[in-house]
Design a protein around this motif. Structure first.
Motif, PDB file in Angstrom:
ATOM      1  N   ASN A  31       2.304  -1.404   6.840  1.00 38.65           N
ATOM      2  CA  ASN A  31       1.369  -1.234   5.739  1.00 38.65           C
ATOM      3  C   ASN A  31      -0.058  -1.313   6.307  1.00 38.65           C
ATOM      4  O   ASN A  31      -0.674  -2.372   6.335  1.00 38.65           O
ATOM      5  CB  ASN A  31       1.609  -2.308   4.679  1.00 38.65           C
ATOM      6  CG  ASN A  31       0.780  -2.086   3.445  1.00 38.65           C
ATOM      7  OD1 ASN A  31      -0.230  -1.386   3.462  1.00 38.65           O
ATOM      8  ND2 ASN A  31       1.201  -2.702   2.355  1.00 38.65           N
ATOM      9  N   TRP A  32      -0.557  -0.174   6.753  1.00 38.44           N
ATOM     10  CA  TRP A  32      -1.860  -0.116   7.407  1.00 38.44           C
ATOM     11  C   TRP A  32      -2.998  -0.491   6.462  1.00 38.44           C
ATOM     12  O   TRP A  32      -3.973  -1.112   6.876  1.00 38.44           O
ATOM     13  CB  TRP A  32      -2.094   1.270   8.014  1.00 38.44           C
ATOM     14  CG  TRP A  32      -1.135   1.533   9.125  1.00 38.44           C
ATOM     15  CD1 TRP A  32      -0.104   2.430   9.131  1.00 38.44           C
ATOM     16  CD2 TRP A  32      -1.070   0.866  10.381  1.00 38.44           C
ATOM     17  NE1 TRP A  32       0.584   2.356  10.320  1.00 38.44           N
ATOM     18  CE2 TRP A  32      -0.001   1.407  11.107  1.00 38.44           C
ATOM     19  CE3 TRP A  32      -1.820  -0.138  10.977  1.00 38.44           C
ATOM     20  CZ2 TRP A  32       0.336   0.984  12.388  1.00 38.44           C
ATOM     21  CZ3 TRP A  32      -1.496  -0.564  12.255  1.00 38.44           C
ATOM     22  CH2 TRP A  32      -0.424   0.003  12.947  1.00 38.44           C
ATOM     23  N   GLU A  33      -2.863  -0.128   5.213  1.00 40.12           N
ATOM     24  CA  GLU A  33      -3.899  -0.474   4.229  1.00 40.12           C
ATOM     25  C   GLU A  33      -4.017  -1.994   4.096  1.00 40.12           C
ATOM     26  O   GLU A  33      -5.122  -2.531   4.039  1.00 40.12           O
ATOM     27  CB  GLU A  33      -3.578   0.161   2.875  1.00 40.12           C
ATOM     28  CG  GLU A  33      -4.672  -0.005   1.843  1.00 40.12           C
ATOM     29  CD  GLU A  33      -5.946   0.767   2.188  1.00 40.12           C
ATOM     30  OE1 GLU A  33      -7.033   0.232   1.903  1.00 40.12           O
ATOM     31  OE2 GLU A  33      -5.858   1.875   2.738  1.00 40.12           O
ATOM     32  N   LEU A  34      -2.894  -2.684   4.066  1.00 40.01           N
ATOM     33  CA  LEU A  34      -2.907  -4.139   3.973  1.00 40.01           C
ATOM     34  C   LEU A  34      -3.525  -4.764   5.229  1.00 40.01           C
ATOM     35  O   LEU A  34      -4.360  -5.669   5.134  1.00 40.01           O
ATOM     36  CB  LEU A  34      -1.494  -4.682   3.745  1.00 40.01           C
ATOM     37  CG  LEU A  34      -1.361  -6.201   3.687  1.00 40.01           C
ATOM     38  CD1 LEU A  34      -2.156  -6.766   2.508  1.00 40.01           C
ATOM     39  CD2 LEU A  34       0.107  -6.600   3.593  1.00 40.01           C
ATOM     40  N   ILE A  35      -3.125  -4.281   6.395  1.00 40.97           N
ATOM     41  CA  ILE A  35      -3.671  -4.797   7.649  1.00 40.97           C
ATOM     42  C   ILE A  35      -5.181  -4.569   7.688  1.00 40.97           C
ATOM     43  O   ILE A  35      -5.952  -5.465   8.041  1.00 40.97           O
ATOM     44  CB  ILE A  35      -2.978  -4.152   8.863  1.00 40.97           C
ATOM     45  CG1 ILE A  35      -1.514  -4.585   8.910  1.00 40.97           C
ATOM     46  CG2 ILE A  35      -3.702  -4.507  10.155  1.00 40.97           C
ATOM     47  CD1 ILE A  35      -0.674  -3.801   9.892  1.00 40.97           C
ATOM     48  N   PHE A  36      -5.616  -3.381   7.300  1.00 37.03           N
ATOM     49  CA  PHE A  36      -7.044  -3.063   7.264  1.00 37.03           C
ATOM     50  C   PHE A  36      -7.782  -4.007   6.319  1.00 37.03           C
ATOM     51  O   PHE A  36      -8.815  -4.588   6.664  1.00 37.03           O
ATOM     52  CB  PHE A  36      -7.248  -1.607   6.832  1.00 37.03           C
ATOM     53  CG  PHE A  36      -8.687  -1.217   6.714  1.00 37.03           C
ATOM     54  CD1 PHE A  36      -9.373  -0.724   7.814  1.00 37.03           C
ATOM     55  CD2 PHE A  36      -9.367  -1.347   5.513  1.00 37.03           C
ATOM     56  CE1 PHE A  36     -10.708  -0.366   7.712  1.00 37.03           C
ATOM     57  CE2 PHE A  36     -10.698  -1.002   5.398  1.00 37.03           C
ATOM     58  CZ  PHE A  36     -11.375  -0.509   6.503  1.00 37.03           C
ATOM     59  N   THR A  37      -7.259  -4.176   5.115  1.00 34.19           N
ATOM     60  CA  THR A  37      -7.913  -5.008   4.100  1.00 34.19           C
ATOM     61  C   THR A  37      -8.003  -6.463   4.533  1.00 34.19           C
ATOM     62  O   THR A  37      -9.054  -7.099   4.396  1.00 34.19           O
ATOM     63  CB  THR A  37      -7.176  -4.891   2.753  1.00 34.19           C
ATOM     64  OG1 THR A  37      -7.191  -3.523   2.341  1.00 34.19           O
ATOM     65  CG2 THR A  37      -7.818  -5.745   1.685  1.00 34.19           C
ATOM     66  N   VAL A  38      -6.915  -6.993   5.073  1.00 32.16           N
ATOM     67  CA  VAL A  38      -6.901  -8.398   5.491  1.00 32.16           C
ATOM     68  C   VAL A  38      -7.878  -8.627   6.642  1.00 32.16           C
ATOM     69  O   VAL A  38      -8.690  -9.559   6.605  1.00 32.16           O
ATOM     70  CB  VAL A  38      -5.468  -8.852   5.874  1.00 32.16           C
ATOM     71  CG1 VAL A  38      -5.486 -10.196   6.580  1.00 32.16           C
ATOM     72  CG2 VAL A  38      -4.589  -8.894   4.633  1.00 32.16           C
TER      73      VAL A  38
END
Length: 151
Positions: A2-9
């Motif tokens: 989940n790249w979006e989650l990794i980016f956001t975190v």
């Protein structure tokens, strides 16, 4: 992944670290926390992701990137995984540079109100912010070499 989650975190974590750097007292424990909890954790996230991403063990990479050509760099960063890992790279290194700027500015007696805009430019534009600080630091020195050599 989940790249979006990794980016956001990672992005949110880095922003929190920058706010602490800009606003908190620069006590030893705060700076160590920023170094290990900020730069260290961002670097660890990068390290844990980069090899599996480049080798294709996790989805989102384009294989081993060719950083010797513009097309190779575009290909490496032109997918979710590449863009995310590239951004984490920026976050870690810019925070490291920001910490150096803040420590050095404290050492040379620059007021926090003057440091905060410079730190903002380090966060947003990396090398441009560093250049601004080096020019500012030059105002406290008689020779160019003294202004640009890190201490």
């Amino acid at each position: 992944m989940n790249w979006e989650l990794i980016f956001t975190v990672t992005n949110s974590w880095a922003l929190l670290m920058w706010l602490i750097l800009a606003l908190a007292p620069r006590r030893d424990i705060v700076m160590k926390g920023l170094f290990y909890g900020g730069v260290g954790l961002l670097s660890l996230a990068y390290a844990v992701i980069i090899i599996p991403l480049m080798t294709g063990m996790i989805d989102g990479g384009g294989g081993t990137p060719d950083f010797s050509t513009l097309a190779g760099v575009q290909q490496a960063l032109g997918n979710e995984g590449g863009a995310t890992i590239g951004w984490i790279h920026y976050l870690a290194f810019d925070l490291f540079v920001g910490m150096w700027v803040a420590n050095n500015a404290d050492k040379y007696g620059f007021a926090r109100w003057l440091q905060v805009p410079v730190l903002f430019f380090v966060l947003m534009l990396g090398p441009f912010g560093l250049t601004l600080y080096l020019l500012l630091r030059f105002t406290r020195h008689n020779r160019v070499a003294d202004a640009v050599v890190p201490e």
